[in-house]
Scaffold this motif. Structure first.
Motif, PDB file in Angstrom:
ATOM      1  N   UNK A 265       0.838  -1.206   0.000  1.00 55.00           N
ATOM      2  CA  UNK A 265       0.000   0.000   0.000  1.00 55.00           C
ATOM      3  C   UNK A 265       0.868   1.249   0.000  1.00 55.00           C
ATOM      4  N   UNK A 266       1.862   1.280   0.899  1.00 51.26           N
ATOM      5  CA  UNK A 266       2.734   2.460   0.987  1.00 51.26           C
ATOM      6  C   UNK A 266       3.486   2.676  -0.325  1.00 51.26           C
ATOM      7  N   UNK A 267       3.995   1.584  -0.917  1.00 49.36           N
ATOM      8  CA  UNK A 267       4.738   1.703  -2.174  1.00 49.36           C
ATOM      9  C   UNK A 267       3.838   2.221  -3.297  1.00 49.36           C
ATOM     10  N   UNK A 268       2.610   1.719  -3.350  1.00 47.80           N
ATOM     11  CA  UNK A 268       1.670   2.138  -4.388  1.00 47.80           C
ATOM     12  C   UNK A 268       1.328   3.621  -4.254  1.00 47.80           C
ATOM     13  N   UNK A 269       1.074   4.065  -3.038  1.00 47.57           N
ATOM     14  CA  UNK A 269       0.739   5.473  -2.826  1.00 47.57           C
ATOM     15  C   UNK A 269       1.904   6.392  -3.211  1.00 47.57           C
TER      16      UNK A 269
ATOM     17  N   UNK B 150      -3.188  -5.708  -4.875  1.00 47.72           N
ATOM     18  CA  UNK B 150      -2.284  -4.567  -4.727  1.00 47.72           C
ATOM     19  C   UNK B 150      -1.148  -4.640  -5.747  1.00 47.72           C
ATOM     20  N   UNK B 151      -0.635  -5.842  -5.967  1.00 40.17           N
ATOM     21  CA  UNK B 151       0.434  -6.011  -6.965  1.00 40.17           C
ATOM     22  C   UNK B 151      -0.088  -5.695  -8.366  1.00 40.17           C
ATOM     23  N   UNK B 152      -1.329  -6.078  -8.640  1.00 38.23           N
ATOM     24  CA  UNK B 152      -1.930  -5.757  -9.937  1.00 38.23           C
ATOM     25  C   UNK B 152      -2.055  -4.254 -10.115  1.00 38.23           C
ATOM     26  N   UNK B 153      -2.512  -3.565  -9.078  1.00 39.85           N
ATOM     27  CA  UNK B 153      -2.641  -2.108  -9.143  1.00 39.85           C
ATOM     28  C   UNK B 153      -1.274  -1.448  -9.337  1.00 39.85           C
ATOM     29  N   UNK B 154      -0.251  -2.029  -8.708  1.00 38.49           N
ATOM     30  CA  UNK B 154       1.098  -1.467  -8.860  1.00 38.49           C
ATOM     31  C   UNK B 154       1.555  -1.568 -10.311  1.00 38.49           C
TER      32      UNK B 154
END
Length: 281
Positions: free
Chosen positions: A232-236, A263-267
């Motif tokens: 989450x932090x990395x994506x934001x 989350x990995x997909x969103x990244x």
């Protein structure tokens, strides 16, 4: 300033009011009925006066008006003269708001702070003296028996923090992590999180080592939650670096997601999309 230690102790106290009740009955013999339900209520105690009074936590026990008991929980890491002036107001305002007896419990990890907090507070009115109920290193037991810890998880969790400098801290934490397996896995994971963030130095490292072993189901969930939090932090950070604006609902959708695969997909999508809407397609 709110510290991890402060936040962890408040979290332990409010996570399960009924488990907290066991601790309070054992330490102070408070008249909380065995079968009464406990709820966390608003800790904003300023309704009755113009000034703002906000306690760290407020719990209400009892199912009817005759058996209710309010408990104000305060975490005190250092001495603070202003708190000794406001604690009586906390009691009076909660008592007026919920129409019930109220007691004050102050949690102090440091012995010197606990000694200070336990001193009687003279109000000036004859016969009206407040002596806070204090939880500190001197009245929390060293719990290294799993059965004892299972019987009073709230006390075991608090003691792991107040006794964090005890020579047996490794045994104390090992006992706690085993005892937590007796709870619902989500509740156990949250207790573990609060204890871990509240600890410091070698004690925190030992707790992290125990949690990394994934011996129990809740420890595996704890490890997964840490991985998800990192994603989450990395994506934001990545979305911010790319200049992609997020609405409050977009941000909440990301921060509350515990599905690592999603989350990995969103990244991966974040590297190509130009709007938040495209991220969630």
């Amino acid at each position: 300033m709110i510290t991890p230690l402060h936040e962890g102790l408040v979290g332990i106290t409010t996570l399960d009011p009924e488990l907290t009740a066991r601790m309070l009955r054992e330490l102070f013999a408070l008249p909380i009925p065995d079968k009464s339900t406990g709820t966390q209520v608003s800790c904003d105690l300023s309704e009755c006066v113009p000034a703002v009074y906000r306690a760290d936590a407020a719990l209400l026990y009892g199912d009817d008006a005759k058996n209710k008991l309010g408990v104000i929980a305060e975490v005190q890491l250092e001495q603070d003269k202003t708190k000794r002036l406001s604690w009586l107001a906390y009691i009076a305002n909660l008592r007026a708001r919920d129409n019930c007896p109220v007691c004050l419990v102050v949690i102090c990890p440091k012995r010197s702070t606990a000694e200070w907090a336990s001193l009687p507070i003279e109000t000036g009115h004859p016969g009206l003296t407040l002596t806070p109920l204090v939880i500190g290193p001197d009245n929390t037991p060293v719990i290294t028996d799993v059965a004892e810890a299972v019987g009073n998880i709230g006390l075991a969790a608090i003691s792991a923090i107040t006794q964090s400098k005890h020579p047996q801290i490794a045994d104390i934490l090992a006992t706690l992590t085993e005892a937590l397996d007796s709870l619902d896995s989500d509740v156990a994971r949250r207790y573990a999180e609060y204890v871990t963030v509240a600890l410091k130095g070698d004690a925190q490292k030992e707790m992290e080592r125990l949690m990394a072993s994934e011996t129990y189901v809740y420890q595996g969930e704890y490890a997964q939650s840490l991985i998800a939090r990192g994603e989450v932090n990395s994506l934001l950070i990545f979305l911010e670096a790319r200049g992609i604006a997020l609405s409050d609902s977009d941000r909440e959708r990301i921060t509350t997601c515990g599905d690592i695969a999603r989350l990995e997909l969103w990244m991966k999508r974040a590297a190509k999309v130009s709007t938040a809407e495209e991220l969630f397609v």
